[in-house]
Design a protein around this motif. Structure first.
Motif, PDB file in Angstrom:
ATOM      1  N   PRO A 159     -50.874  36.340 -21.307  1.00 24.21           N
ATOM      2  CA  PRO A 159     -49.996  35.285 -21.821  1.00 24.21           C
ATOM      3  C   PRO A 159     -49.066  34.788 -20.714  1.00 24.21           C
ATOM      4  CG  PRO A 159     -49.964  37.227 -23.246  1.00 24.21           C
ATOM      5  CD  PRO A 159     -50.637  37.630 -21.971  1.00 24.21           C
ATOM      6  N   LEU A 160     -48.808  33.488 -20.700  1.00 25.62           N
ATOM      7  CA  LEU A 160     -47.892  32.896 -19.727  1.00 25.62           C
ATOM      8  C   LEU A 160     -47.076  31.807 -20.402  1.00 25.62           C
ATOM      9  CD1 LEU A 160     -50.012  32.371 -16.453  1.00 25.62           C
ATOM     10  CD2 LEU A 160     -48.225  34.075 -16.841  1.00 25.62           C
ATOM     11  N   LEU A 161     -45.925  31.530 -19.814  1.00 27.50           N
ATOM     12  CA  LEU A 161     -45.164  30.337 -20.149  1.00 27.50           C
ATOM     13  C   LEU A 161     -45.359  29.322 -19.029  1.00 27.50           C
ATOM     14  CD1 LEU A 161     -41.850  31.993 -21.397  1.00 27.50           C
ATOM     15  CD2 LEU A 161     -43.759  31.162 -22.773  1.00 27.50           C
ATOM     16  N   PHE A 162     -45.196  28.029 -19.350  1.00 30.02           N
ATOM     17  CA  PHE A 162     -45.414  26.969 -18.378  1.00 30.02           C
ATOM     18  C   PHE A 162     -44.221  26.020 -18.385  1.00 30.02           C
ATOM     19  CE2 PHE A 162     -49.551  28.469 -19.738  1.00 30.02           C
ATOM     20  CZ  PHE A 162     -50.265  28.585 -18.551  1.00 30.02           C
ATOM     21  N   GLY A 163     -43.586  25.880 -17.232  1.00 35.22           N
ATOM     22  CA  GLY A 163     -42.448  24.968 -17.120  1.00 35.22           C
ATOM     23  C   GLY A 163     -41.926  24.954 -15.699  1.00 35.22           C
ATOM     24  N   ASP A 164     -41.248  23.886 -15.330  1.00 32.83           N
ATOM     25  CA  ASP A 164     -40.711  23.758 -13.972  1.00 32.83           C
ATOM     26  C   ASP A 164     -39.280  24.288 -13.932  1.00 32.83           C
ATOM     27  OD1 ASP A 164     -42.927  22.825 -12.654  1.00 32.83           O
ATOM     28  OD2 ASP A 164     -42.435  20.705 -12.934  1.00 32.83           O
ATOM     29  N   LEU A 165     -39.157  25.583 -13.728  1.00 30.92           N
ATOM     30  CA  LEU A 165     -37.846  26.211 -13.597  1.00 30.92           C
ATOM     31  C   LEU A 165     -37.121  25.697 -12.363  1.00 30.92           C
ATOM     32  CD1 LEU A 165     -38.766  29.953 -14.293  1.00 30.92           C
ATOM     33  CD2 LEU A 165     -37.811  28.302 -15.909  1.00 30.92           C
ATOM     34  N   HIS A 166     -35.792  25.811 -12.401  1.00 30.02           N
ATOM     35  CA  HIS A 166     -34.991  25.431 -11.234  1.00 30.02           C
ATOM     36  C   HIS A 166     -35.392  26.246 -10.007  1.00 30.02           C
ATOM     37  CE1 HIS A 166     -31.603  24.002  -8.926  1.00 30.02           C
ATOM     38  NE2 HIS A 166     -31.171  25.239  -8.743  1.00 30.02           N
ATOM     39  N   ALA A 167     -35.782  27.505 -10.226  1.00 34.81           N
ATOM     40  CA  ALA A 167     -36.178  28.358  -9.106  1.00 34.81           C
ATOM     41  C   ALA A 167     -37.358  27.774  -8.336  1.00 34.81           C
ATOM     42  CB  ALA A 167     -36.531  29.759  -9.614  1.00 34.81           C
ATOM     43  N   PHE A 168     -38.307  27.138  -9.025  1.00 39.11           N
ATOM     44  CA  PHE A 168     -39.437  26.522  -8.329  1.00 39.11           C
ATOM     45  C   PHE A 168     -38.957  25.389  -7.423  1.00 39.11           C
ATOM     46  CE2 PHE A 168     -41.863  28.001 -12.232  1.00 39.11           C
ATOM     47  CZ  PHE A 168     -42.496  29.039 -11.572  1.00 39.11           C
ATOM     48  N   ARG A 169     -37.992  24.617  -7.898  1.00 45.38           N
ATOM     49  CA  ARG A 169     -37.478  23.510  -7.094  1.00 45.38           C
ATOM     50  C   ARG A 169     -36.738  24.039  -5.870  1.00 45.38           C
ATOM     51  NH1 ARG A 169     -38.163  18.944  -9.997  1.00 45.38           N
ATOM     52  NH2 ARG A 169     -38.350  19.184 -12.274  1.00 45.38           N
ATOM     53  N   VAL A 170     -35.905  25.037  -6.061  1.00 46.54           N
ATOM     54  CA  VAL A 170     -35.118  25.589  -4.954  1.00 46.54           C
ATOM     55  C   VAL A 170     -36.029  26.171  -3.874  1.00 46.54           C
ATOM     56  CG1 VAL A 170     -33.488  27.417  -4.343  1.00 46.54           C
ATOM     57  CG2 VAL A 170     -33.081  26.019  -6.364  1.00 46.54           C
ATOM     58  N   LEU A 171     -37.123  26.788  -4.284  1.00 39.87           N
ATOM     59  CA  LEU A 171     -38.038  27.418  -3.327  1.00 39.87           C
ATOM     60  C   LEU A 171     -39.098  26.457  -2.798  1.00 39.87           C
ATOM     61  CD1 LEU A 171     -38.597  30.865  -5.101  1.00 39.87           C
ATOM     62  CD2 LEU A 171     -37.162  30.368  -3.117  1.00 39.87           C
ATOM     63  N   GLY A 172     -39.042  25.189  -3.197  1.00 36.17           N
ATOM     64  CA  GLY A 172     -40.024  24.226  -2.729  1.00 36.17           C
ATOM     65  C   GLY A 172     -41.413  24.465  -3.281  1.00 36.17           C
ATOM     66  N   LEU A 173     -41.493  24.948  -4.527  1.00 33.72           N
ATOM     67  CA  LEU A 173     -42.779  25.300  -5.137  1.00 33.72           C
ATOM     68  C   LEU A 173     -43.100  24.442  -6.354  1.00 33.72           C
ATOM     69  CD1 LEU A 173     -42.515  29.211  -4.975  1.00 33.72           C
ATOM     70  CD2 LEU A 173     -43.706  27.674  -3.386  1.00 33.72           C
ATOM     71  N   ILE A 174     -42.616  23.222  -6.362  1.00 36.54           N
ATOM     72  CA  ILE A 174     -42.909  22.331  -7.484  1.00 36.54           C
ATOM     73  C   ILE A 174     -44.299  21.728  -7.368  1.00 36.54           C
ATOM     74  CG2 ILE A 174     -42.338  20.049  -8.450  1.00 36.54           C
ATOM     75  CD1 ILE A 174     -40.621  22.153  -9.611  1.00 36.54           C
ATOM     76  N   GLU A 175     -44.703  21.344  -6.184  1.00 33.80           N
ATOM     77  CA  GLU A 175     -45.952  20.603  -5.995  1.00 33.80           C
ATOM     78  C   GLU A 175     -47.187  21.486  -5.979  1.00 33.80           C
ATOM     79  OE1 GLU A 175     -45.990  17.421  -6.185  1.00 33.80           O
ATOM     80  OE2 GLU A 175     -43.803  17.273  -6.252  1.00 33.80           O
ATOM     81  N   GLN A 176     -47.074  22.744  -5.587  1.00 35.93           N
ATOM     82  CA  GLN A 176     -48.241  23.619  -5.520  1.00 35.93           C
ATOM     83  C   GLN A 176     -48.215  24.611  -6.660  1.00 35.93           C
ATOM     84  OE1 GLN A 176     -46.484  26.028  -1.824  1.00 35.93           O
ATOM     85  NE2 GLN A 176     -48.343  27.001  -2.602  1.00 35.93           N
ATOM     86  N   PRO A 177     -49.394  25.063  -7.139  1.00 31.37           N
ATOM     87  CA  PRO A 177     -49.429  26.041  -8.228  1.00 31.37           C
ATOM     88  C   PRO A 177     -48.646  27.303  -7.857  1.00 31.37           C
ATOM     89  CG  PRO A 177     -51.591  25.075  -7.918  1.00 31.37           C
ATOM     90  CD  PRO A 177     -50.750  24.605  -6.773  1.00 31.37           C
ATOM     91  N   ALA A 178     -47.716  27.697  -8.724  1.00 32.89           N
ATOM     92  CA  ALA A 178     -46.855  28.842  -8.433  1.00 32.89           C
ATOM     93  C   ALA A 178     -46.524  29.561  -9.733  1.00 32.89           C
ATOM     94  CB  ALA A 178     -45.578  28.391  -7.723  1.00 32.89           C
ATOM     95  N   LEU A 179     -46.118  30.817  -9.595  1.00 32.37           N
ATOM     96  CA  LEU A 179     -45.915  31.685 -10.747  1.00 32.37           C
ATOM     97  C   LEU A 179     -44.738  32.609 -10.488  1.00 32.37           C
ATOM     98  CD1 LEU A 179     -47.114  32.875 -13.458  1.00 32.37           C
ATOM     99  CD2 LEU A 179     -48.487  34.376 -12.015  1.00 32.37           C
ATOM    100  N   LEU A 180     -43.819  32.687 -11.454  1.00 30.91           N
ATOM    101  CA  LEU A 180     -42.761  33.690 -11.450  1.00 30.91           C
ATOM    102  C   LEU A 180     -43.273  34.898 -12.225  1.00 30.91           C
ATOM    103  CD1 LEU A 180     -38.998  33.207 -12.237  1.00 30.91           C
ATOM    104  CD2 LEU A 180     -40.333  34.877 -13.520  1.00 30.91           C
ATOM    105  N   LEU A 181     -43.247  36.066 -11.599  1.00 33.05           N
ATOM    106  CA  LEU A 181     -43.727  37.295 -12.228  1.00 33.05           C
ATOM    107  C   LEU A 181     -42.550  38.024 -12.861  1.00 33.05           C
ATOM    108  CD1 LEU A 181     -46.115  38.570  -9.412  1.00 33.05           C
ATOM    109  CD2 LEU A 181     -46.731  37.294 -11.474  1.00 33.05           C
ATOM    110  N   GLY A 182     -42.557  38.111 -14.196  1.00 33.46           N
ATOM    111  CA  GLY A 182     -41.498  38.783 -14.923  1.00 33.46           C
ATOM    112  C   GLY A 182     -41.901  40.172 -15.376  1.00 33.46           C
ATOM    113  N   ALA A 183     -41.037  40.786 -16.184  1.00 36.22           N
ATOM    114  CA  ALA A 183     -41.232  42.171 -16.593  1.00 36.22           C
ATOM    115  C   ALA A 183     -42.505  42.379 -17.405  1.00 36.22           C
ATOM    116  CB  ALA A 183     -40.022  42.651 -17.391  1.00 36.22           C
ATOM    117  N   ASP A 184     -42.980  41.352 -18.133  1.00 35.42           N
ATOM    118  CA  ASP A 184     -44.191  41.523 -18.936  1.00 35.42           C
ATOM    119  C   ASP A 184     -45.388  41.878 -18.067  1.00 35.42           C
ATOM    120  OD1 ASP A 184     -44.061  38.977 -17.790  1.00 35.42           O
ATOM    121  OD2 ASP A 184     -45.248  38.053 -19.383  1.00 35.42           O
ATOM    122  N   ILE A 185     -45.476  41.311 -16.872  1.00 39.61           N
ATOM    123  CA  ILE A 185     -46.563  41.629 -15.946  1.00 39.61           C
ATOM    124  C   ILE A 185     -46.210  42.824 -15.072  1.00 39.61           C
ATOM    125  CG2 ILE A 185     -47.779  40.792 -13.888  1.00 39.61           C
ATOM    126  CD1 ILE A 185     -47.996  38.088 -15.222  1.00 39.61           C
TER     127      ILE A 185
END
Length: 219
Positions: A159-185
């Motif tokens: 299972p995943l959630l999909f959305g453009d978090l502020h963290a993706f923008r700050v890290l310059g990861l808006i344009e390329q496929p990227a994933l934040l790994l949380g506690a569930d994984i």
């Protein structure tokens, strides 16, 4: 002071306890010189000087000293010193990922969602609201992928959630496929080691239990 070490001349932002759920958060301004070993299911965190052959010291929840022989996966440094994994595939789509051990659920950006939809077609998703550590909120879509390949390990349906978090923008990861790994994984592994000084991440002991589906998570 923690783990027998003292850190001085810190200038942290201040937020109400009700938002953080703690007296404070330890960031890379403190941790960037060290190696952290996370055993989330055992509720244990260990900290040691950066390097491949040092004895760990427990902090916060205590720990037993041991020597690490990590299986290292490919990383690069992010804009603020974050460790970004480069050996990630989501439904066979190449992606990058970074770890947020305080996030309840893992979140992919919209670029990754679009890339997956282009290959396998859009799936039925439900919009839900997630909340950040300082109280901000964002509407995201919940869904799942057939396989997440992380550090040469196939983790199967995830299972995943999909959305453009502020963290993706700050890290310059808006344009390329990227994933934040949380506690569930992260809790699907017996141990995760983040060596900021050596820019390395190691995953150990993949546990086969599938993570729970997102409901109304905090991020």
């Amino acid at each position: 002071d923690f783990s027998g070490r003292r850190f001085t001349h810190l200038t942290p932002p201040v937020f109400p306890y009700e938002l953080l759920g703690a007296d404070g958060l330890l960031g890379l301004d403190v941790l960037s010189r060290f190696r952290l070993t996370l055993e989330l299911r055992q509720r244990r965190v260990m900290m040691a000087p950066s390097g491949s052959d040092v004895v760990e010291r427990g902090f916060s929840f205590g720990g037993v000293a041991s020597r690490m022989r990590p299986e290292v996966t490919g990383t690069r440094s992010g804009r603020f010193g974050q460790l970004i994994l480069t050996n990630v595939r989501v439904d066979d789509v190449p992606a990058v990922a970074f770890i947020d051990s305080g996030a309840q659920y893992s979140i992919a950006n919209l670029a990754l969602m679009r890339a997956i939809d282009a290959r396998v077609g859009p799936a039925a998703r439900q919009s839900i609201r997630v909340y950040g550590v300082i109280g901000q909120s964002l509407m995201v879509d919940s869904g799942s992928v057939s396989n997440l390949r992380l550090a040469r390990r196939d983790m199967g349906p995830t299972p995943l959630l999909f959305g453009d978090l502020h963290a993706f923008r700050v890290l310059g990861l808006i344009e390329q496929p990227a994933l934040l790994l949380g506690a569930d994984i992260l809790t699907r592994f017996s141990r995760i080691t983040l060596d900021y000084g050596q820019s390395r991440i190691a995953f150990g002991g993949l546990l086969r239990r599938s993570p729970p589906s997102p409901q109304a998570p905090g991020v």
